[in-house]
Design a protein around this motif. Structure first.
Motif, mmCIF file in Angstrom:
data_model
loop_
_atom_site.group_PDB
_atom_site.id
_atom_site.type_symbol
_atom_site.label_atom_id
_atom_site.label_comp_id
_atom_site.label_asym_id
_atom_site.label_seq_id
_atom_site.Cartn_x
_atom_site.Cartn_y
_atom_site.Cartn_z
ATOM 1 N N ALA A 71 48.758 34.912 28.964
ATOM 2 C CA ALA A 71 48.173 36.094 29.609
ATOM 3 C C ALA A 71 48.632 36.270 31.052
ATOM 4 N N CYS A 72 49.185 35.227 31.639
ATOM 5 C CA CYS A 72 49.527 35.264 33.072
ATOM 6 C C CYS A 72 50.580 36.328 33.356
ATOM 7 N N ILE A 73 50.256 37.277 34.237
ATOM 8 C CA ILE A 73 51.189 38.383 34.492
ATOM 9 C C ILE A 73 52.232 38.033 35.548
ATOM 10 N N SER A 74 52.040 36.944 36.268
ATOM 11 C CA SER A 74 52.955 36.654 37.371
ATOM 12 C C SER A 74 53.888 35.482 37.077
ATOM 13 N N GLY A 75 53.640 34.771 35.978
ATOM 14 C CA GLY A 75 54.454 33.596 35.684
ATOM 15 C C GLY A 75 53.976 32.368 36.446
ATOM 16 N N ALA A 76 52.766 32.437 37.039
ATOM 17 C CA ALA A 76 52.240 31.308 37.810
ATOM 18 C C ALA A 76 51.776 30.167 36.909
ATOM 19 N N LEU A 77 51.328 30.491 35.714
ATOM 20 C CA LEU A 77 50.862 29.465 34.792
ATOM 21 C C LEU A 77 51.950 29.157 33.771
ATOM 22 N N TYR A 78 52.189 27.884 33.558
ATOM 23 C CA TYR A 78 53.164 27.509 32.543
ATOM 24 C C TYR A 78 52.815 26.159 31.951
ATOM 25 N N LYS A 79 53.353 25.922 30.778
ATOM 26 C CA LYS A 79 53.135 24.656 30.093
ATOM 27 C C LYS A 79 54.334 23.781 30.378
ATOM 28 N N ASP A 80 54.112 22.635 30.984
ATOM 29 C CA ASP A 80 55.211 21.725 31.252
ATOM 30 C C ASP A 80 55.575 21.017 29.956
ATOM 31 N N THR A 81 56.802 21.260 29.497
ATOM 32 C CA THR A 81 57.162 20.765 28.167
ATOM 33 C C THR A 81 57.265 19.241 28.120
ATOM 34 N N LEU B 34 69.993 39.509 24.421
ATOM 35 C CA LEU B 34 68.940 40.390 24.897
ATOM 36 C C LEU B 34 69.586 41.645 25.464
ATOM 37 N N VAL B 35 69.128 42.797 25.005
ATOM 38 C CA VAL B 35 69.686 44.067 25.456
ATOM 39 C C VAL B 35 68.623 44.792 26.280
ATOM 40 N N ALA B 36 68.966 45.218 27.496
ATOM 41 C CA ALA B 36 67.987 45.932 28.310
ATOM 42 C C ALA B 36 68.656 46.997 29.161
ATOM 43 N N GLU B 37 67.987 48.136 29.239
ATOM 44 C CA GLU B 37 68.490 49.256 30.034
ATOM 45 C C GLU B 37 68.565 48.932 31.515
ATOM 46 N N GLU B 38 67.515 48.292 32.008
ATOM 47 C CA GLU B 38 67.460 47.987 33.431
ATOM 48 C C GLU B 38 68.448 46.863 33.749
ATOM 49 N N THR B 39 68.961 46.880 34.973
ATOM 50 C CA THR B 39 69.996 45.914 35.325
ATOM 51 C C THR B 39 69.431 44.625 35.916
ATOM 52 N N CYS B 40 68.163 44.663 36.335
ATOM 53 C CA CYS B 40 67.605 43.478 36.996
ATOM 54 C C CYS B 40 67.041 42.485 35.985
ATOM 55 N N ARG B 41 66.837 41.262 36.455
ATOM 56 C CA ARG B 41 66.295 40.256 35.567
ATOM 57 C C ARG B 41 64.803 40.509 35.327
ATOM 58 N N VAL B 42 64.215 39.752 34.436
ATOM 59 C CA VAL B 42 62.845 40.052 34.003
ATOM 60 C C VAL B 42 61.846 39.983 35.160
ATOM 61 N N TYR B 43 61.081 41.061 35.284
ATOM 62 C CA TYR B 43 60.041 41.121 36.312
ATOM 63 C C TYR B 43 58.750 41.563 35.645
ATOM 64 N N SER B 44 57.659 41.456 36.372
ATOM 65 C CA SER B 44 56.370 41.820 35.810
ATOM 66 C C SER B 44 55.939 43.208 36.291
ATOM 67 N N ARG B 45 55.892 44.147 35.347
ATOM 68 C CA ARG B 45 55.449 45.501 35.698
ATOM 69 C C ARG B 45 54.031 45.494 36.243
ATOM 70 N N ALA B 46 53.266 44.546 35.741
ATOM 71 C CA ALA B 46 51.862 44.480 36.152
ATOM 72 C C ALA B 46 51.723 44.149 37.635
ATOM 73 N N LEU B 47 52.817 43.685 38.247
ATOM 74 C CA LEU B 47 52.740 43.316 39.665
ATOM 75 C C LEU B 47 53.153 44.449 40.594
ATOM 76 N N ILE B 48 53.547 45.583 40.039
ATOM 77 C CA ILE B 48 54.018 46.692 40.872
ATOM 78 C C ILE B 48 52.999 47.063 41.971
ATOM 79 N N PRO B 49 51.724 47.235 41.628
ATOM 80 C CA PRO B 49 50.767 47.579 42.693
ATOM 81 C C PRO B 49 50.657 46.496 43.761
ATOM 82 N N TYR B 50 50.765 45.236 43.358
ATOM 83 C CA TYR B 50 50.679 44.143 44.331
ATOM 84 C C TYR B 50 51.846 44.214 45.309
ATOM 85 N N TYR B 51 53.016 44.516 44.782
ATOM 86 C CA TYR B 51 54.194 44.595 45.623
ATOM 87 C C TYR B 51 54.101 45.792 46.571
#
Lengths: 152, 432
Positions: A71-81, B34-51
């Motif tokens: 559920a973590c949206i920021s990638g802050a939580l992870y399982k250390d393998t 992995l095929v993606a339209e955007e050129t940047c690496r994976v980011y979290s859309r949910a963080l847009i307001p925080y940024y």
């Protein structure tokens, strides 16, 4: 991987696990300084559940299928393998509390001061988790088992 | 020549990450593209307001480390759009003309912003709030903008308004429904939020929408359907997202609102999987097939798809609408059904409200079992309520305790408590 198990039948609800959890996560690791001088004081990551006369300590289960990680949206939580620990990187945490919403144990604690979460890290760097080594009744047991517990 | 891969994933967000991380935990050597339209690496859309609010730097927007694809041995074809799928030949056609073959294919194409037709949409300084491109454009505009109108008073709209407010802009939210956040919260919470935003200087207009966008080359105001005029130098369109189903349509997949998937995230065609905002699965609490456009749901769907794509067998056993949000200092958690007090039907709502303390808690019960809840103000250990909901536990014996701010497993009657905890290996020795 390491895991803390509990024995409610011998827990007397003294809350010392919470006290020593604070010490373990304090800057000084000194019980007096941790409570009297450190501002803000460290917070306990273990919670003593009470339904008298039954009491027991509960903390992150380091699930094999950790809902908080998914559920973590920021990638802050992870399982250390390697260690099997569920690790929280405070630097990355934005305090969205998605993990609080999904943890079935209520094992993720909100740090109101920093608007982030904190959780049990199994006292990384210590020989044994402090809550286990300081429990006067042996109500907390640290085991190293192959199969980690999960919530499925 | 067509290059073939064991797994091809279209999309580069939560669902794709869930899939890749699961695939690699089972299959270390299978080839992944992995095929993606955007050129940047994976980011979290949910963080847009925080940024945009300045709470995190750009580096923290990235969901995984820069060497993620390399480390997991994924051929990342970024900046390429998948334009067609040939299910017969099992090939994906890319916008550059290249074709790549797949053995198993995942569609994790996400959603696109909903934009109703309006006059003047072509003007400058009108933004959606979904991807990196939007973020960079809004960031640029923030340097000179002073007044912003946000169309949409849902989760994204309110988060956008808060971010703009924190950047010192005069923000004005326009919502078509009679109250903000109507799909996920009930009337008292909407009132709490409207009061909160007003307190912070954000105006909220409900029962209204934009009829016309004014200005020369750039927006300088909007006219609402009731004739009200609001001047602004920035307009954010945040009316939600619609599933991006085009590829599914081309592949001839069964589609309702989203691409239909079963509990293994399989679409109607063999070897084709879908997850996330483009997919439509089952809402276990609502009991209907539904798009659940939320980050955790996408990641979990990707994970289940990944397990099945790698030849395992894994099913999505439980999912429903769940949200964790915060606006200014107010934390808000919702899960399951949002049943209004006005028309509860077979449901029983129990609630406590303290407007002063900004505290609200409501549980919607069906035959003594939690079918939905809303927590405002105090959200600690909310997952225990979700666990009670998921396990369909009868809470009628201790319903009053649900309002206890320190509710925990200690508050749950003994039998049920050990039933919930024992199977999860919490106990060392008990009943011995």
């Amino acid at each position: 991987m390491g895991k803390i198990l509990i024995k409610p039948e011998v827990c007397i609800g003294c809350h010392l696990c919470e006290i020593w959890c604070v010490v373990a996560h304090s800057r000084t690791k000194d019980i007096l300084k941790a409570f009297l001088l450190e501002k803000p004081a460290a917070l306990s990551r273990v919670i003593v559940e009470e339904s008298l006369p039954v009491t027991f300590a509960l903390q992150c289960r380091h699930c094999s299928e950790p809902e908080c990680v998914f559920a973590c949206i920021s990638g802050a939580l992870y399982k250390d393998t390697v260690s099997g620990r569920v690790i929280h990187d405070s630097e990355k945490c934005v305090g969205c509390y998605s993990c609080v919403l999904v943890c079935p144990y209520g094992g993720i604690i909100i740090d109101q001061e920093n608007k982030k979460v904190i959780k049990c890290d199994l006292c990384e760097g210590f020989e044994k988790p402090y809550c286990v080594s300081h429990c006067p009744n042996g109500a907390l047991v640290y085991t190293n088992q192959e199969e980690g517990g999960g919530n499925k | 020549m067509t290059q073939g891969f064991d797994y091809v994933i279209i999309g580069n967000s939560a669902g794709s990450m869930g899939c890749i991380e699961m695939l690699r935990s089972i299959d270390r050597s299978g080839t992944i593209a992995l095929v993606a339209e955007e050129t940047c690496r994976v980011y979290s859309r949910a963080l847009i307001p925080y940024y945009l609010a300045g709470q995190i730097d750009l580096e923290k927007m990235y969901y995984r480390k820069a060497d993620f694809y390399e480390k997991l041995n994924v051929a990342a074809l970024l900046g390429q759009k998948a334009v067609d799928i040939d299910t017969g030949k099992k090939e994906v056609l890319l916008s550059g003309g290249e074709r790549i073959g797949y053995n198993k294919l995942l569609l994790a194409t996400g959603g696109r912003p909903l934009i109703p037709p309006m006059e003047g949409l072509d003007k400058e300084n009108i933004f959606t709030f979904l991807n990196m491109d939007d973020v960079l454009k809004i960031e640029k505009a923030l340097k000179s903008a002073q007044r912003a109108v946000v169309l949409g008073g849902g989760v994204i709209g309110l988060m956008a308004a808060e971010a703009l407010c924190k950047k010192g802009l005069q923000a004005h939210v326009v919502e078509l429904a009679g109250r903000v956040l109507a799909p996920v919260v009930d009337e008292p919470v909407s009132s709490l939020l409207e009061a909160l935003f007003a307190e912070k200087g954000v105006q909220v207009t409900t029962n209204n929408t934009i009829k016309e966008i004014k200005g020369g080359s750039a927006v300088d105001g909007v006219v609402l359907t009731d004739g009200t005029q609001i001047s602004c130098d920035m307009l954010v369109l945040a009316m939600g997202v619609a599933p991006r189903i085009e590829l599914g349509v081309q592949a001839g997949l069964k589609i309702d609102r989203g691409i239909l998937v079963n509990e293994r995230m399989e679409t109607s065609q063999a070897d084709l999987y879908a997850c996330g905002d483009c997919a439509q699965g089952y809402d276990s609490v609502a009991g209907i097939s539904k798009v659940i456009p939320l980050w955790p749901n996408a990641y979990l769907g990707g994970r289940i798809a990944g397990a099945n794509m790698a030849g395992g067998r894994r099913e999505n056993v439980w999912s429903t609408n769940m949200n964790s949000m915060h606006f200014f200092d107010l934390c808000l958690i919702t899960a399951g059904l949002n049943v209004s007090a006005k028309d509860p039907g077979d449901f029983v709502n129990i609630s406590r409200l303290d407007m002063q303390k900004k505290y609200y808690r409501k549980f919607t019960l069906r035959e003594g079992r939690i079918a939905g809840f809303i927590l405002a103000g105090k959200i600690s250990r909310a997952g225990i309520f979700v666990n009670l909901m998921r396990t369909k536990a009868d809470v009628s014996q201790f319903a009053d305790d649900l309002f206890n701010e320190d509710f925990g497993y200690g508050s749950i009657p003994e039998n049920l408590r050990w039933e919930l905890l024992e199977k999860d290996l919490i106990l060392g020795v008990v009943n011995q």
